[in-house]
Design a protein around this motif. Structure first.
Motif, PDB file in Angstrom:
ATOM      1  N   VAL A  73       1.225  -1.316  -0.062  1.00 20.90           N
ATOM      2  CA  VAL A  73      -0.349   0.039  -0.072  1.00 20.90           C
ATOM      3  C   VAL A  73       0.495   0.987  -0.049  1.00 20.90           C
ATOM      4  O   VAL A  73       1.612   0.442   0.776  1.00 20.90           O
ATOM      5  CB  VAL A  73      -0.862  -0.137   0.999  1.00 20.90           C
ATOM      6  CG1 VAL A  73      -1.724   0.783   1.208  1.00 20.90           C
ATOM      7  CG2 VAL A  73      -2.089  -1.563   1.337  1.00 20.90           C
ATOM      8  N   THR A  74       0.862   2.198  -0.643  1.00 19.08           N
ATOM      9  CA  THR A  74       0.899   3.851  -0.730  1.00 19.08           C
ATOM     10  C   THR A  74       0.779   4.389  -0.169  1.00 19.08           C
ATOM     11  O   THR A  74      -0.913   4.943  -0.008  1.00 19.08           O
ATOM     12  CB  THR A  74       1.630   3.900  -2.149  1.00 19.08           C
ATOM     13  OG1 THR A  74       2.160   2.813  -2.266  1.00 19.08           O
ATOM     14  CG2 THR A  74       2.484   5.369  -1.881  1.00 19.08           C
ATOM     15  N   GLN A  75       0.788   4.657   1.275  1.00 14.85           N
ATOM     16  CA  GLN A  75       0.383   5.992   2.460  1.00 14.85           C
ATOM     17  C   GLN A  75       0.772   7.761   1.855  1.00 14.85           C
ATOM     18  O   GLN A  75       2.125   7.683   1.196  1.00 14.85           O
ATOM     19  CB  GLN A  75       0.562   6.248   3.416  1.00 14.85           C
ATOM     20  CG  GLN A  75       0.211   7.067   4.356  1.00 14.85           C
ATOM     21  CD  GLN A  75       0.276   6.855   5.843  1.00 14.85           C
ATOM     22  OE1 GLN A  75      -0.016   5.745   6.293  1.00 14.85           O
ATOM     23  NE2 GLN A  75       1.403   7.240   6.499  1.00 14.85           N
ATOM     24  N   ASP A  80      -6.527  17.306   1.967  1.00 18.15           N
ATOM     25  CA  ASP A  80      -7.870  17.322   1.794  1.00 18.15           C
ATOM     26  C   ASP A  80      -8.096  15.910   1.401  1.00 18.15           C
ATOM     27  O   ASP A  80      -7.996  15.824   0.129  1.00 18.15           O
ATOM     28  CB  ASP A  80      -8.349  18.251   1.171  1.00 18.15           C
ATOM     29  CG  ASP A  80      -9.616  18.331   1.607  1.00 18.15           C
ATOM     30  OD1 ASP A  80     -10.614  17.807   1.904  1.00 18.15           O
ATOM     31  OD2 ASP A  80     -10.558  19.163   1.510  1.00 18.15           O
ATOM     32  N   VAL A  81      -8.205  15.160   2.641  1.00 21.17           N
ATOM     33  CA  VAL A  81      -8.924  13.649   2.218  1.00 21.17           C
ATOM     34  C   VAL A  81      -9.880  13.734   1.703  1.00 21.17           C
ATOM     35  O   VAL A  81     -10.927  13.412   0.877  1.00 21.17           O
ATOM     36  CB  VAL A  81      -8.466  12.865   3.422  1.00 21.17           C
ATOM     37  CG1 VAL A  81      -9.028  11.315   3.105  1.00 21.17           C
ATOM     38  CG2 VAL A  81      -7.338  12.639   4.673  1.00 21.17           C
ATOM     39  N   GLU A  82     -11.415  14.590   2.045  1.00 22.63           N
ATOM     40  CA  GLU A  82     -12.424  14.375   1.220  1.00 22.63           C
ATOM     41  C   GLU A  82     -12.515  14.379   0.176  1.00 22.63           C
ATOM     42  O   GLU A  82     -13.077  14.058  -0.913  1.00 22.63           O
ATOM     43  CB  GLU A  82     -13.021  15.371   1.888  1.00 22.63           C
ATOM     44  CG  GLU A  82     -13.828  14.732   3.234  1.00 22.63           C
ATOM     45  CD  GLU A  82     -13.270  14.456   4.492  1.00 22.63           C
ATOM     46  OE1 GLU A  82     -12.659  14.803   4.361  1.00 22.63           O
ATOM     47  OE2 GLU A  82     -13.642  13.718   5.451  1.00 22.63           O
ATOM     48  N   TRP A 104      -3.721   8.443  15.642  1.00 29.18           N
ATOM     49  CA  TRP A 104      -2.819   8.684  15.765  1.00 29.18           C
ATOM     50  C   TRP A 104      -2.281  10.226  14.659  1.00 29.18           C
ATOM     51  O   TRP A 104      -1.426  10.817  14.511  1.00 29.18           O
ATOM     52  CB  TRP A 104      -2.010   7.637  14.943  1.00 29.18           C
ATOM     53  CG  TRP A 104      -2.378   7.135  13.267  1.00 29.18           C
ATOM     54  CD1 TRP A 104      -2.301   7.866  12.365  1.00 29.18           C
ATOM     55  CD2 TRP A 104      -3.469   5.322  13.991  1.00 29.18           C
ATOM     56  NE1 TRP A 104      -3.064   6.688  11.178  1.00 29.18           N
ATOM     57  CE2 TRP A 104      -3.819   5.785  12.084  1.00 29.18           C
ATOM     58  CE3 TRP A 104      -3.494   4.783  14.313  1.00 29.18           C
ATOM     59  CZ2 TRP A 104      -4.565   4.685  11.970  1.00 29.18           C
ATOM     60  CZ3 TRP A 104      -4.407   3.583  13.903  1.00 29.18           C
ATOM     61  CH2 TRP A 104      -4.558   3.529  12.802  1.00 29.18           C
ATOM     62  N   GLY A 105      -4.010  10.604  15.027  1.00 28.24           N
ATOM     63  CA  GLY A 105      -3.543  12.171  14.497  1.00 28.24           C
ATOM     64  C   GLY A 105      -3.778  12.908  13.213  1.00 28.24           C
ATOM     65  O   GLY A 105      -3.614  14.316  12.391  1.00 28.24           O
ATOM     66  N   VAL A 106      -4.464  11.807  12.100  1.00 31.04           N
ATOM     67  CA  VAL A 106      -4.479  11.825  10.407  1.00 31.04           C
ATOM     68  C   VAL A 106      -5.801  11.422  10.552  1.00 31.04           C
ATOM     69  O   VAL A 106      -6.861  10.438  10.921  1.00 31.04           O
ATOM     70  CB  VAL A 106      -4.162  11.312  10.152  1.00 31.04           C
ATOM     71  CG1 VAL A 106      -2.211  11.712  10.369  1.00 31.04           C
ATOM     72  CG2 VAL A 106      -3.606   9.685  10.182  1.00 31.04           C
ATOM     73  N   ARG A 107      -6.301  12.423   9.399  1.00 30.74           N
ATOM     74  CA  ARG A 107      -7.590  11.946   8.521  1.00 30.74           C
ATOM     75  C   ARG A 107      -6.959  11.427   7.593  1.00 30.74           C
ATOM     76  O   ARG A 107      -6.752  11.427   7.339  1.00 30.74           O
ATOM     77  CB  ARG A 107      -8.780  12.747   8.365  1.00 30.74           C
ATOM     78  CG  ARG A 107     -10.242  12.764   7.640  1.00 30.74           C
ATOM     79  CD  ARG A 107     -11.085  14.214   7.872  1.00 30.74           C
ATOM     80  NE  ARG A 107     -12.737  13.154   7.386  1.00 30.74           N
ATOM     81  CZ  ARG A 107     -13.140  12.781   8.672  1.00 30.74           C
ATOM     82  NH1 ARG A 107     -12.724  12.122   9.433  1.00 30.74           N
ATOM     83  NH2 ARG A 107     -14.609  12.540   8.092  1.00 30.74           N
ATOM     84  N   GLN A 108      -8.279   9.029   7.385  1.00 33.77           N
ATOM     85  CA  GLN A 108      -7.746   8.691   6.494  1.00 33.77           C
ATOM     86  C   GLN A 108      -8.684   7.865   5.619  1.00 33.77           C
ATOM     87  O   GLN A 108      -9.575   7.970   6.069  1.00 33.77           O
ATOM     88  CB  GLN A 108      -6.819   7.619   7.789  1.00 33.77           C
ATOM     89  CG  GLN A 108      -6.117   7.434   6.936  1.00 33.77           C
ATOM     90  CD  GLN A 108      -5.380   5.610   7.793  1.00 33.77           C
ATOM     91  OE1 GLN A 108      -4.193   6.529   8.425  1.00 33.77           O
ATOM     92  NE2 GLN A 108      -5.334   4.519   7.289  1.00 33.77           N
ATOM     93  N   VAL A 121      -4.668   7.460   1.480  1.00 35.26           N
ATOM     94  CA  VAL A 121      -4.854   8.831   1.687  1.00 35.26           C
ATOM     95  C   VAL A 121      -4.896   9.763   3.160  1.00 35.26           C
ATOM     96  O   VAL A 121      -5.836   9.070   3.948  1.00 35.26           O
ATOM     97  CB  VAL A 121      -5.476  10.254   0.719  1.00 35.26           C
ATOM     98  CG1 VAL A 121      -5.161   9.174  -0.700  1.00 35.26           C
ATOM     99  CG2 VAL A 121      -7.142   9.244   0.574  1.00 35.26           C
ATOM    100  N   CYS A 122      -3.718  10.572   3.458  1.00 34.18           N
ATOM    101  CA  CYS A 122      -3.671  10.799   5.088  1.00 34.18           C
ATOM    102  C   CYS A 122      -3.734  12.706   5.174  1.00 34.18           C
ATOM    103  O   CYS A 122      -3.388  13.205   4.252  1.00 34.18           O
ATOM    104  CB  CYS A 122      -2.741  10.222   5.900  1.00 34.18           C
ATOM    105  SG  CYS A 122      -2.572   8.645   6.079  1.00 34.18           S
ATOM    106  N   GLU A 123      -4.286  13.126   6.495  1.00 34.28           N
ATOM    107  CA  GLU A 123      -4.640  14.609   6.347  1.00 34.28           C
ATOM    108  C   GLU A 123      -3.953  14.479   8.259  1.00 34.28           C
ATOM    109  O   GLU A 123      -4.337  14.510   8.819  1.00 34.28           O
ATOM    110  CB  GLU A 123      -5.273  14.880   6.031  1.00 34.28           C
ATOM    111  CG  GLU A 123      -5.769  16.592   6.094  1.00 34.28           C
ATOM    112  CD  GLU A 123      -7.028  17.826   6.154  1.00 34.28           C
ATOM    113  OE1 GLU A 123      -7.994  18.454   6.177  1.00 34.28           O
ATOM    114  OE2 GLU A 123      -7.697  16.263   5.497  1.00 34.28           O
TER     115      GLU A 123
END
Length: 143
Positions: A73-75, A80-82, A104-108, A121-123
């Motif tokens: 997987v590639t992160q 903006d994740v949305e 862990w402090g991200v929106r994913q 995808v992370c924000e």
């Protein structure tokens, strides 16, 4: 902790293993990568290990779940994740796991591309203490 604006890599490859701890041992021995974070539940089950070398990070995760059917997987950190998820369907992909805030402090969110490869995808939302999500910092993190 996972803030690209402070030096954490924007693109982080994640290789999936049945035993990420064993893989981490091998990679630290052979490639001289350095363990920096391990997410370990109180019962000893390790969900992932992060390794670093010269500012680059590779995440070793567990096979299965939203990553079933793939070995890596590639992160990618995005602004903006949305907004990223809204572009997926028009581009022929699929949102496998909808955006959600993680301890862990991200929106994913997890996406599948045209050939069903997985992308997370992370924000960055906030800094967190790894102990709050069963993480242990093993050494200095990039950024």
């Amino acid at each position: 902790m996972y803030d690209p604006k402070r030096g954490y890599p924007i693109v982080v490859p994640c290789v999936l293993y049945d035993d990420p701890v064993r893989a981490a041992t091998w990679l630290t021995t052979v490639l001289e990568l350095r363990p920096v974070v391990r997410a370990e539940l109180p019962d000893g089950w390790v969900g992932h290990v992060e390794l670093e070398r010269a500012g680059s990070v590779v995440l070793l995760g567990r096979r299965g779940g939203q990553f079933a059917g793939t070995d890596s997987v590639t992160q990618v950190f995005v602004d903006d994740v949305e907004a990223t998820c809204r572009r997926v369907a028009d581009a022929g992909g699929t949102v496998v796991e909808a955006p959600q805030d993680r301890p862990w402090g991200v929106r994913q969110a997890t996406l599948a591309d045209l050939e069903h490869q997985r992308w997370v995808v992370c924000e960055h939302l906030r800094d967190t203490e790894p102990a709050d999500w069963y993480g242990t910092v093993l050494g200095p993190m990039p950024g």
